[in-house]
Design a protein around this motif. Structure first.
Motif, PDB file in Angstrom:
ATOM      1  N   GLY A  94      -6.529 -10.873  -6.953  1.00 29.61           N
ATOM      2  CA  GLY A  94      -6.010 -10.129  -8.312  1.00 29.61           C
ATOM      3  C   GLY A  94      -4.807  -9.422  -7.369  1.00 29.61           C
ATOM      4  N   ILE A  95      -3.794 -10.014  -6.644  1.00 29.32           N
ATOM      5  CA  ILE A  95      -2.362  -9.059  -6.164  1.00 29.32           C
ATOM      6  C   ILE A  95      -2.101  -9.620  -6.857  1.00 29.32           C
ATOM      7  N   PRO A  96      -0.710  -8.239  -7.928  1.00 30.84           N
ATOM      8  CA  PRO A  96      -0.074  -8.747  -9.106  1.00 30.84           C
ATOM      9  C   PRO A  96       1.208  -9.051  -8.266  1.00 30.84           C
ATOM     10  N   SER A  97       2.104 -10.061  -9.213  1.00 33.09           N
ATOM     11  CA  SER A  97       4.061  -9.622  -8.611  1.00 33.09           C
ATOM     12  C   SER A  97       4.692  -9.380  -9.560  1.00 33.09           C
ATOM     13  N   HIS A  98       5.975  -9.144  -8.957  1.00 34.84           N
ATOM     14  CA  HIS A  98       6.758  -9.184  -9.935  1.00 34.84           C
ATOM     15  C   HIS A  98       6.920  -9.699 -10.990  1.00 34.84           C
ATOM     16  N   ALA A  99       6.015 -10.257 -11.300  1.00 36.40           N
ATOM     17  CA  ALA A  99       6.386 -11.412 -12.635  1.00 36.40           C
ATOM     18  C   ALA A  99       4.684 -10.883 -13.457  1.00 36.40           C
ATOM     19  N   THR A 100       4.540 -10.629 -12.554  1.00 33.98           N
ATOM     20  CA  THR A 100       2.684 -10.127 -13.484  1.00 33.98           C
ATOM     21  C   THR A 100       3.084  -9.831 -15.014  1.00 33.98           C
ATOM     22  N   ALA A 101       2.924  -9.658 -15.752  1.00 41.01           N
ATOM     23  CA  ALA A 101       3.454  -8.723 -17.168  1.00 41.01           C
ATOM     24  C   ALA A 101       2.618  -6.986 -17.326  1.00 41.01           C
ATOM     25  N   ASP A 102       0.910  -7.358 -17.087  1.00 41.51           N
ATOM     26  CA  ASP A 102       0.042  -6.672 -17.657  1.00 41.51           C
ATOM     27  C   ASP A 102      -0.649  -6.606 -16.034  1.00 41.51           C
ATOM     28  N   LEU A 103      -0.139  -5.218 -15.561  1.00 43.18           N
ATOM     29  CA  LEU A 103      -0.959  -4.538 -14.027  1.00 43.18           C
ATOM     30  C   LEU A 103      -2.445  -4.762 -14.142  1.00 43.18           C
ATOM     31  N   SER A 104      -2.670  -3.852 -15.638  1.00 43.05           N
ATOM     32  CA  SER A 104      -4.284  -4.186 -15.536  1.00 43.05           C
ATOM     33  C   SER A 104      -5.459  -5.130 -16.051  1.00 43.05           C
ATOM     34  N   ALA A 105      -4.647  -6.629 -15.770  1.00 43.77           N
ATOM     35  CA  ALA A 105      -5.271  -7.065 -16.183  1.00 43.77           C
ATOM     36  C   ALA A 105      -5.268  -8.393 -14.470  1.00 43.77           C
ATOM     37  N   ARG A 106      -6.152  -9.269 -14.192  1.00 44.50           N
ATOM     38  CA  ARG A 106      -5.975  -9.974 -13.077  1.00 44.50           C
ATOM     39  C   ARG A 106      -5.293 -11.249 -13.856  1.00 44.50           C
ATOM     40  N   PRO A 107      -3.993 -10.837 -12.219  1.00 46.71           N
ATOM     41  CA  PRO A 107      -3.057 -12.437 -12.373  1.00 46.71           C
ATOM     42  C   PRO A 107      -3.765 -13.927 -12.730  1.00 46.71           C
ATOM     43  N   ARG A 108      -2.758 -14.591 -13.387  1.00 49.62           N
ATOM     44  CA  ARG A 108      -3.346 -15.645 -13.576  1.00 49.62           C
ATOM     45  C   ARG A 108      -2.217 -17.540 -12.245  1.00 49.62           C
ATOM     46  N   ALA A 109      -2.972 -18.064 -12.516  1.00 53.23           N
ATOM     47  CA  ALA A 109      -1.799 -19.059 -11.961  1.00 53.23           C
ATOM     48  C   ALA A 109      -1.493 -19.316 -12.926  1.00 53.23           C
ATOM     49  N   THR A 110      -0.376 -18.839 -13.072  1.00 50.86           N
ATOM     50  CA  THR A 110       0.845 -19.293 -14.303  1.00 50.86           C
ATOM     51  C   THR A 110       2.230 -20.096 -13.849  1.00 50.86           C
ATOM     52  N   THR A 111       3.166 -20.999 -13.910  1.00 51.43           N
ATOM     53  CA  THR A 111       4.080 -21.671 -13.812  1.00 51.43           C
ATOM     54  C   THR A 111       4.985 -20.058 -13.176  1.00 51.43           C
ATOM     55  N   GLU A 112       5.295 -19.339 -14.427  1.00 55.39           N
ATOM     56  CA  GLU A 112       6.089 -18.179 -13.785  1.00 55.39           C
ATOM     57  C   GLU A 112       5.840 -17.856 -12.578  1.00 55.39           C
ATOM     58  N   GLU A 113       3.846 -17.375 -12.510  1.00 54.00           N
ATOM     59  CA  GLU A 113       3.558 -16.502 -11.011  1.00 54.00           C
ATOM     60  C   GLU A 113       3.933 -17.351 -10.358  1.00 54.00           C
ATOM     61  N   MET A 114       3.741 -18.567 -10.225  1.00 54.43           N
ATOM     62  CA  MET A 114       3.692 -19.373  -8.925  1.00 54.43           C
ATOM     63  C   MET A 114       4.720 -19.658  -8.184  1.00 54.43           C
ATOM     64  N   ARG A 115       6.093 -19.547  -9.382  1.00 52.96           N
ATOM     65  CA  ARG A 115       7.611 -19.816  -8.835  1.00 52.96           C
ATOM     66  C   ARG A 115       8.182 -18.261  -8.368  1.00 52.96           C
ATOM     67  N   GLU A 116       7.566 -17.328  -8.894  1.00 50.88           N
ATOM     68  CA  GLU A 116       8.378 -16.026  -8.329  1.00 50.88           C
ATOM     69  C   GLU A 116       7.859 -15.424  -6.673  1.00 50.88           C
ATOM     70  N   ARG A 117       6.320 -16.295  -6.545  1.00 54.91           N
ATOM     71  CA  ARG A 117       5.608 -15.633  -5.644  1.00 54.91           C
ATOM     72  C   ARG A 117       6.460 -16.870  -4.584  1.00 54.91           C
ATOM     73  N   MET A 118       6.763 -18.127  -4.711  1.00 49.35           N
ATOM     74  CA  MET A 118       7.091 -18.637  -3.848  1.00 49.35           C
ATOM     75  C   MET A 118       8.600 -19.025  -3.993  1.00 49.35           C
TER      76      MET A 118
END
Length: 211
Positions: free
Chosen positions: A162-186
Motif C-alpha cells: 500500500g505504499i504510494p508513488s508519485h503516480a498514485t492518484a488517490d492517496l486514500s486508496a491502495r495503489p494498484r499494479a497499473t502500467t503507470e504505477e510500475m513505470r513510475e516505480r521502475m
C-alpha cells in the motif's frame, strides 16, 4: 635599433627558457609526490547475511557494498554500471527494500539481510519474476537484468504493502499494479536496449499471479 630577426630570436629564447624552467621546477615536486608514504587503509569487520548465508568480512571502510559483493564475495550478478546511482544496474535488496549498492558502504550494513540476484532463484528453480522475464523477453543484452529483476520484485511488494508513488492518484486508496504505477516505480532502472514494455509485461504477469 635591433633588427626584426633579433626580436624574433629573443622572443623564442624567452619561451624556450620559460618552458625549461617550469619543467625543472616540476621534477622535484613529482619526485616528492611519488616518494611520499601513503597512509595504511582503515579497515573494519562487518558481518551480514547474504542470500541466506552469514558472511564476515574485513573491508576498507571506503569499500562500497557493490564492490564487497562483486570483488570480495564474487557475486558478480550484481552489475556496476554508472557507479553514480543513476542506472540501477547495481540494485540489490537490503532487508527487503531495494537500494543502489554503489551508493552505500559495506560497513553500514552490519547485521543486514542482503539479497542479490543469485539469492532470488536458481537455474533449477527460478523466482517467479525471473521466469516472467524469460517468458516475456524482459531482457536483451542482459546487463541491467539483475537490477531490473530485484527492483521489480521490490516494486510489487511496495504496491502490495500500500505504499504510494508519485503516480498514485488517490492517496486514500491502495495503489494498484497499473502500467503507470510500475513505470513510475521502475524509472530508476535504465535499460539501454529499450526492453521496457517487455519488463512491464513480465511484472504485470507476476502481479496477476499474486492477486
Amino acid at each position: 635599433m635591433p633588427l626584426p630577426g633579433d626580436l624574433e630570436v629573443s622572443r623564442r629564447g624567452v619561451l624556450v627558457g620559460g618552458a625549461a624552467s617550469a619543467s625543472l621546477a616540476a621534477v622535484p615536486l613529482a619526485a616528492a609526490a611519488q616518494g611520499a608514504p601513503q597512509p595504511a587503509p582503515v579497515t573494519m569487520d562487518v558481518t551480514f547475511d547474504v542470500n541466506g548465508q552469514r558472511r564476515a568480512l574485513t573491508v576498507d571502510t571506503r569499500t562500497t557494498l557493490l564492490d564487497a559483493l562483486r570483488e570480495t564475495l564474487k557475486l558478480t550478478g550484481t552489475k556496476k554500471g554508472c557507479d553514480h546511482g543513476q542506472c540501477g544496474a547495481c540494485t540489490v535488496l537490503v532487508d527487503g527494500k531495494r537500494i543502489n549498492s554503489c551508493l552505500t558502504l559495506a560497513v553500514m550494513h552490519e547485521g543486514d539481510r542482503i539479497t542479490t540476484i543469485e539469492g532470488l532463484g536458481t537455474p533449477e528453480k527460478l523466482h517467479p519474476m525471473q521466469s516472467a522475464f524469460v517468458r516475456h523477453d524482459g531482457y536483451q543484452c542482459g546487463y541491467c537484468t539483475p537490477g531490473q529483476i530485484c527492483s521489480a520484485v521490490a516494486v510489487l511488494d511496495e504496491i502490495r504493502a500500500g505504499i504510494p508513488s508519485h503516480a498514485t492518484a488517490d492517496l486514500s486508496a491502495r495503489p494498484r499494479a497499473t502500467t503507470e504505477e510500475m513505470r513510475e516505480r521502475m524509472s530508476g532502472n535504465i535499460c539501454r536496449c529499450g526492453a521496457y514494455s517487455n519488463i512491464v509485461d513480465a511484472m504485470t504477469d507476476v502481479a496477476g499471479a499474486r492477486a
